[in-house]
Design a protein around this motif. Structure first.
Motif, PDB file in Angstrom:
ATOM      1  N   VAL A  49     -41.750  30.100  -5.673  1.00 33.68           N
ATOM      2  CA  VAL A  49     -40.286  30.891  -6.102  1.00 33.68           C
ATOM      3  C   VAL A  49     -40.849  31.756  -6.319  1.00 33.68           C
ATOM      4  O   VAL A  49     -40.512  33.350  -6.135  1.00 33.68           O
ATOM      5  CB  VAL A  49     -39.253  30.158  -6.217  1.00 33.68           C
ATOM      6  N   VAL A  50     -41.198  32.186  -7.616  1.00 29.99           N
ATOM      7  CA  VAL A  50     -41.264  33.057  -8.288  1.00 29.99           C
ATOM      8  C   VAL A  50     -43.095  34.373  -8.237  1.00 29.99           C
ATOM      9  O   VAL A  50     -42.567  34.761  -8.361  1.00 29.99           O
ATOM     10  CB  VAL A  50     -41.797  32.236 -10.191  1.00 29.99           C
ATOM     11  N   ASP A  51     -43.756  33.085  -7.828  1.00 33.25           N
ATOM     12  CA  ASP A  51     -44.743  33.956  -6.887  1.00 33.25           C
ATOM     13  C   ASP A  51     -44.627  35.295  -5.738  1.00 33.25           C
ATOM     14  O   ASP A  51     -44.358  35.998  -5.606  1.00 33.25           O
ATOM     15  CB  ASP A  51     -46.342  33.439  -6.529  1.00 33.25           C
ATOM     16  N   VAL A  52     -43.287  34.418  -5.032  1.00 36.44           N
ATOM     17  CA  VAL A  52     -43.041  35.213  -3.804  1.00 36.44           C
ATOM     18  C   VAL A  52     -41.904  35.896  -4.323  1.00 36.44           C
ATOM     19  O   VAL A  52     -42.176  37.338  -4.110  1.00 36.44           O
ATOM     20  CB  VAL A  52     -42.360  34.092  -2.522  1.00 36.44           C
ATOM     21  N   SER A  53     -41.493  35.825  -5.563  1.00 34.64           N
ATOM     22  CA  SER A  53     -40.125  36.603  -6.100  1.00 34.64           C
ATOM     23  C   SER A  53     -41.088  37.963  -6.496  1.00 34.64           C
ATOM     24  O   SER A  53     -41.104  39.583  -6.267  1.00 34.64           O
ATOM     25  CB  SER A  53     -39.442  36.357  -7.356  1.00 34.64           C
ATOM     26  N   VAL A  54     -41.875  37.360  -7.452  1.00 37.11           N
ATOM     27  CA  VAL A  54     -43.171  38.782  -7.835  1.00 37.11           C
ATOM     28  C   VAL A  54     -43.916  39.899  -6.818  1.00 37.11           C
ATOM     29  O   VAL A  54     -43.156  40.833  -6.959  1.00 37.11           O
ATOM     30  CB  VAL A  54     -44.226  38.435  -8.535  1.00 37.11           C
ATOM     31  N   VAL A  55     -43.826  38.637  -5.871  1.00 35.84           N
ATOM     32  CA  VAL A  55     -45.323  39.493  -4.817  1.00 35.84           C
ATOM     33  C   VAL A  55     -43.655  40.772  -4.176  1.00 35.84           C
ATOM     34  O   VAL A  55     -43.704  41.309  -3.671  1.00 35.84           O
ATOM     35  CB  VAL A  55     -45.722  38.690  -3.995  1.00 35.84           C
ATOM     36  N   VAL A  56     -42.158  40.205  -4.081  1.00 38.46           N
ATOM     37  CA  VAL A  56     -41.314  40.759  -2.984  1.00 38.46           C
ATOM     38  C   VAL A  56     -40.894  42.062  -4.344  1.00 38.46           C
ATOM     39  O   VAL A  56     -40.852  43.325  -3.636  1.00 38.46           O
ATOM     40  CB  VAL A  56     -40.459  40.200  -2.966  1.00 38.46           C
ATOM     41  N   VAL A  57     -41.074  42.129  -5.277  1.00 39.91           N
ATOM     42  CA  VAL A  57     -40.412  42.980  -6.118  1.00 39.91           C
ATOM     43  C   VAL A  57     -41.897  43.959  -5.775  1.00 39.91           C
ATOM     44  O   VAL A  57     -41.939  44.736  -6.154  1.00 39.91           O
ATOM     45  CB  VAL A  57     -40.672  42.283  -7.510  1.00 39.91           C
ATOM     46  N   VAL A  58     -43.114  43.243  -6.310  1.00 42.37           N
ATOM     47  CA  VAL A  58     -44.085  44.308  -6.640  1.00 42.37           C
ATOM     48  C   VAL A  58     -44.341  45.246  -5.422  1.00 42.37           C
ATOM     49  O   VAL A  58     -44.490  46.795  -5.097  1.00 42.37           O
ATOM     50  CB  VAL A  58     -45.439  43.607  -7.030  1.00 42.37           C
ATOM     51  N   VAL A  59     -44.148  44.876  -3.593  1.00 41.45           N
ATOM     52  CA  VAL A  59     -44.563  45.204  -2.947  1.00 41.45           C
ATOM     53  C   VAL A  59     -42.468  46.367  -2.457  1.00 41.45           C
ATOM     54  O   VAL A  59     -43.292  47.698  -2.444  1.00 41.45           O
ATOM     55  CB  VAL A  59     -43.756  44.736  -1.485  1.00 41.45           C
ATOM     56  N   VAL A  60     -42.146  45.877  -3.180  1.00 44.03           N
ATOM     57  CA  VAL A  60     -40.563  46.709  -2.615  1.00 44.03           C
ATOM     58  C   VAL A  60     -40.940  48.126  -3.825  1.00 44.03           C
ATOM     59  O   VAL A  60     -40.252  49.481  -3.537  1.00 44.03           O
ATOM     60  CB  VAL A  60     -39.187  46.627  -3.812  1.00 44.03           C
ATOM     61  N   VAL A  61     -41.180  47.796  -4.819  1.00 41.77           N
ATOM     62  CA  VAL A  61     -41.669  48.781  -5.962  1.00 41.77           C
ATOM     63  C   VAL A  61     -43.048  49.650  -5.401  1.00 41.77           C
ATOM     64  O   VAL A  61     -42.551  50.965  -5.691  1.00 41.77           O
ATOM     65  CB  VAL A  61     -42.251  47.888  -7.707  1.00 41.77           C
ATOM     66  N   GLU A  62     -44.088  49.236  -5.218  1.00 45.73           N
ATOM     67  CA  GLU A  62     -44.506  50.131  -4.299  1.00 45.73           C
ATOM     68  C   GLU A  62     -43.915  51.147  -3.506  1.00 45.73           C
ATOM     69  O   GLU A  62     -44.727  52.110  -2.973  1.00 45.73           O
ATOM     70  CB  GLU A  62     -45.893  48.907  -3.556  1.00 45.73           C
ATOM     71  N   VAL A  63     -43.157  50.528  -2.091  1.00 52.37           N
ATOM     72  CA  VAL A  63     -42.429  50.687  -1.176  1.00 52.37           C
ATOM     73  C   VAL A  63     -41.456  52.148  -2.120  1.00 52.37           C
ATOM     74  O   VAL A  63     -41.836  53.830  -1.395  1.00 52.37           O
ATOM     75  CB  VAL A  63     -42.050  50.044  -0.614  1.00 52.37           C
ATOM     76  N   VAL A  64     -40.480  52.145  -2.865  1.00 52.51           N
ATOM     77  CA  VAL A  64     -40.424  53.165  -3.763  1.00 52.51           C
ATOM     78  C   VAL A  64     -41.040  54.001  -3.917  1.00 52.51           C
ATOM     79  O   VAL A  64     -40.628  55.753  -3.838  1.00 52.51           O
ATOM     80  CB  VAL A  64     -39.229  52.310  -4.674  1.00 52.51           C
ATOM     81  N   VAL A  65     -42.147  54.176  -4.957  1.00 53.84           N
ATOM     82  CA  VAL A  65     -43.239  54.341  -5.129  1.00 53.84           C
ATOM     83  C   VAL A  65     -43.697  55.831  -4.198  1.00 53.84           C
ATOM     84  O   VAL A  65     -43.987  56.659  -4.517  1.00 53.84           O
ATOM     85  CB  VAL A  65     -44.018  54.382  -6.491  1.00 53.84           C
ATOM     86  N   LEU A  66     -43.560  55.098  -3.391  1.00 53.30           N
ATOM     87  CA  LEU A  66     -44.877  55.591  -1.664  1.00 53.30           C
ATOM     88  C   LEU A  66     -43.504  57.326  -1.617  1.00 53.30           C
ATOM     89  O   LEU A  66     -43.819  58.305  -0.606  1.00 53.30           O
ATOM     90  CB  LEU A  66     -45.306  54.907  -0.974  1.00 53.30           C
ATOM     91  N   VAL A  67     -42.425  56.202  -1.132  1.00 56.91           N
ATOM     92  CA  VAL A  67     -40.836  57.482  -1.015  1.00 56.91           C
ATOM     93  C   VAL A  67     -41.050  57.821  -1.256  1.00 56.91           C
ATOM     94  O   VAL A  67     -40.915  59.309  -1.615  1.00 56.91           O
ATOM     95  CB  VAL A  67     -40.131  56.733  -0.765  1.00 56.91           C
TER      96      VAL A  67
END
Length: 176
Positions: A49-67
């Protein structure tokens, strides 16, 4: 015989106690093993669950940075285009103004030259008429020659100065 019988009974009781103890120990060990397995499974679930949460947070941060990067890039490009258009328009306006000023200065130089020539011609004609009317002697002729030479020198100086003034104006406007 009774002693043997008592010993046999004690032995049986001891054997029963040992067997019960062993069974209890096995049950305890099995329970500990079950608890360890349950705790291990829970820890693995928490890690997943922690790994999935970290991956989701990293993906969201990458998308925000890209935008943000795309938006900033578009804004910068629009600003660069606007600044380039403003600079081109200003340069064109300055060039047109300089060309108009150069034409006006050229016209003024030509007007000054024409006025100087007209003045010299009028002066020469008036002097010639006066000289023809009045009796001319040698002194008057010398004075007239000197006057004509001075008038020509003045005309040349005025024409040269007017051309130099026009050249300096054009050079100043072109450089400025």
């Amino acid at each position: 015989m009774v002693v043997v019988e008592v010993v046999d009974v004690v032995m049986v009781v001891v054997e029963v106690v040992v067997v019960v103890s062993v069974v209890v120990l096995v049950v305890v060990v099995v329970m500990v093993e079950v608890v360890v397995v349950v705790v291990t499974v829970l820890v693995e679930v928490v890690v997943v669950v922690v790994d999935v949460s970290v991956v989701v947070v990293v993906v969201v941060v990458e998308v925000v940075v890209l935008v943000v990067v795309v938006v900033v890039t578009v804004v910068v490009l629009v600003l660069v285009v606007v600044v380039e258009v403003i600079v081109v328009v200003l340069v064109l306006v300055v060039v047109v103004v300089v060309e108009v000023v150069v034409v006006v200065v050229d016209v003024l130089v030509v007007v000054v030259e024409v006025l100087v020539i007209v003045e010299v011609v009028v002066t020469v004609v008036v002097v010639t008429v006066v000289v023809e009317v009045v009796v001319v002697d040698v002194e008057v002729m010398v004075v007239l020659v000197v006057v004509e030479v001075l008038v020509l020198v003045v005309v040349v100086v005025v024409v040269v100065n007017s051309q130099e003034l026009a050249f300096n104006c054009c050079a100043t406007l072109s450089s400025g």
